[in-house]
Design a protein around this motif. Structure first.
Motif, PDB file in Angstrom:
ATOM      1  N   GLN A 437      -4.095  10.088  -1.851  1.00 13.45           N
ATOM      2  CA  GLN A 437      -2.635  10.231  -1.892  1.00 13.45           C
ATOM      3  C   GLN A 437      -2.223  11.703  -1.943  1.00 13.45           C
ATOM      4  O   GLN A 437      -1.259  12.106  -1.289  1.00 13.45           O
ATOM      5  N   GLU A 441       0.155  13.582   0.822  1.00 14.64           N
ATOM      6  CA  GLU A 441       1.448  14.105   0.401  1.00 14.64           C
ATOM      7  C   GLU A 441       1.496  15.629   0.317  1.00 14.64           C
ATOM      8  O   GLU A 441       2.513  16.189  -0.091  1.00 14.64           O
ATOM      9  N   HIS A 478       3.839   7.005   3.747  1.00 17.95           N
ATOM     10  CA  HIS A 478       3.959   8.332   3.150  1.00 17.95           C
ATOM     11  C   HIS A 478       3.448   9.459   4.033  1.00 17.95           C
ATOM     12  O   HIS A 478       3.613  10.634   3.667  1.00 17.95           O
TER      13      HIS A 478
END
Length: 566
Positions: A437, A441, A478
């Motif tokens: 993640q 991001e 995302h």
């Protein structure tokens, strides 16, 4: 007229005139072997499974009636029957019917004359061709493919006519359920000696569920479906469903056939595992009794491996298989060295024979198919399909043994590489979903797109496994850049945008082809003749919605060779 009939039935049920537990009235049709035909034992496999599901739920059924398909469908809608089967789900049928959970999943395939060029169907293959699909059969996939390439759909009244037209050269392809097509050809005397082939295509496009369906006008529709689904689920969880299918598809006399034992590294529910098994069985044929064992090494801790290994070796020794198929690295490492009285054919292996499995090279009873979904090749082909060049690529990989071996085999200890076309790769490996993640991001991106591999064993901050589709969904939601993968089932709407994928079914086919060669010649090929060979083909697969969202489009050439989903 139809509404009036349902009102009468509803009044009778509510007044006690008809028991709510009256036998379920079922109708189906013929000429859909092996699933449904009045001449088959038990009326066909689907007929048997439907009756067993209701029986498992404690609900009685009336004798199944056989009628022409269109009449049975109409009379179910009109209330003469409570349900009909087996039907694929289509937008048109959803207007009037409710669908059960799938009774079985079947594989749709293209049948061609043996002289047809190639073994894989890509969209460009269909250009200008005549494709046969009988009247009344679901044509949704064919209609989708016509958006990519122009071809003619022929719709004669029966499937037998389709195959007669294929033999005579009046059509180029027949599109039908793989098993149904094979049974139909076998049942037609005029096709005796007719040589045909079945073309492979992506699993995502070929799999179709067959359902029990109930009219939306039926006041007991939800009750009928609830009972049926409950009974079907019971058959699945107890293992009875697989047993019924195995007993039906392998009739008496099969006990005289030799055993082919398949040892899987992973759990039975993984599509890769299912498709490898299907590829082996469909290619090797019905002259074997098949046994399968699942080591489940991705879910179990290493401390739990040994009892599983001991059990599968015990089963192999007890069944004396003529050939043992071993799928993927873990099973080959854990089980392969202990098999000494059967031919061993492995597949889906990413490791190096010389470095990781030297015992296999030293023996004269082992051969196999290596899986080489090379990262560099994937990047080159993705760029070519989308008209990109000189891309900076982040390769996100898990740390499971298979993925680690795959990366080491191609890159050694390197984690940054520049390809001959000027593209650059940066490889990041972790089993932590939170680290993945963080990379996705990252505000200052140093890459143009992401390539994901081996995300089946990621864990969260509590050490709990994160499902691979949940990983794909999160990354899709995302990531600012396109995300591609080598895993077919993770491509689609709300998932990854595409990629060059390896096919479990094609891997199984290549393994079975090698096994047939070994069994026929009584020896494994020499190293120079393909004793350890690489999987023959890969497929390009893209998500239409994903490409639109990313502002990407396929080149004209790629439109003829790549498949689009969703």
């Amino acid at each position: 007229m139809r509404i009036g009939r349902w009102i009468v039935i509803l009044l009778l049920v509510s007044s006690g005139g008809v028991s709510a537990e009256a036998p379920v009235r079922l109708v189906t049709g013929s000429d859909y072997r092996p699933y449904s035909d009045v001449t088959l034992e038990a009326g066909g496999l689907a007929t048997l499974l439907v009756q067993k599901a209701f029986e498992s739920a404690g609900r009685e059924t009336a004798a199944v009636e056989f009628q022409p398909w269109m009449r049975g469908l109409q009379e179910t809608q009109d209330g003469h029957f409570d349900a009909t089967f087996p039907y694929a789900e289509t937008p048109e049928r959803r207007q009037n019917f409710l669908f059960s959970q799938p009774i079985v999943e079947v594989e749709e395939a293209f049948f061609a004359r043996q002289s047809f060029a190639g073994d894989i169907l890509i969209p460009g293959t269909l250009s200008g061709k005549h494709v046969c699909r009988p009247t009344g059969y679901n044509t949704e996939l064919l209609k989708e493919l016509t958006q990519q390439v122009q071809f003619v759909i022929e719709t004669p009244p029966t499937l037998a006519q389709c195959f007669s037209m294929l033999k005579l050269g009046r059509v180029d392809l027949v599109f039908i359920n793989r098993l149904v097509g094979s049974y139909t050809v076998q049942a037609m005397p005029e096709l005796t000696g007719f040589e045909y082939k079945v073309l492979n295509m992506p699993d995502r496009l070929s799999k179709v569920g067959l359902h029990l369906i109930v009219s939306k006008d039926n006041p007991s529709a939800n009750q009928v479906l609830e009972v049926f689904n409950r009974g079907l689920e019971s058959l699945k969880t107890t293992g009875r469903l697989d047993q019924i299918i195995a007993e039906y598809m392998h009739p008496s006399g099969a006990e005289d056939n030799p055993v082919a034992f398949i040892v899987h590294s992973y759990r039975s529910e993984l599509s890769w595992v299912i498709h490898q098994s299907e590829g082996i069985r469909q290619t090797l044929g019905e002259g074997f009794r098949y046994r399968e064992f699942y080591l489940n090494t991705r879910q179990l801790p290493e401390a739990a491996y040994q009892p599983r290994v001991e059990e599968v070796i015990r089963q192999i020794q007890a069944t004396h298989p003529q050939v043992v198929f071993i799928t993927d690295d873990n099973a080959l490492r854990l089980v392969g060295p202990f098999i000494d009285k059967s031919w061993v054919v492995f597949g889906g292996v990413n490791g190096s024979i010389r470095e990781d499995f030297p015992w296999a090279a030293a023996r004269n009873d082992v051969a196999g198919v290596l899986e080489r979904p090379l990262v560099a090749r994937s990047v080159v082909q993705i760029q070519s399909a989308l008209g990109l060049s000189h891309s900076r690529v982040l390769v996100l990989a898990g740390t499971d043994e298979t993925t680690t071996r795959m990366i080491h085999e191609e890159f050694g200890d390197q984690r940054v590489r520049t390809l001959p076309d000027g593209s650059s790769l940066r490889i990041e490996q972790s089993s932590s979903f939170s680290e993945w993640q963080n990379w996705i991001e990252k505000k200052e991106k140093e890459w143009d797109f992401v390539l994901v591999m081996g995300n089946m064993a990621l864990v969260d901050s509590k050490g709990q496994r994160v499902a691979e589709l949940d990983v794909a969904r999160w990354i899709h939601d995302h990531s600012d850049q396109p995300v591609f993968t080598i895993h077919e089932q993770q491509i689609g709407k709300g998932l990854f945008d595409g990629g060059m994928v390896v096919s479990g079914r094609l891997m199984g086919r290549d393994m079975a082809d090698l096994a047939r060669q070994v069994l026929k010649e009584g020896k494994v090929p020499s190293v120079f003749d393909g004793r350890f060979r690489v999987q023959s083909e890969g497929l390009m697969l893209f998500s239409q919605s994903g490409l639109r969202q990313r502002g990407l489009s396929l080149t004209e050439r790629a439109q003829r060779s790549a498949f689009l989903v969703d």
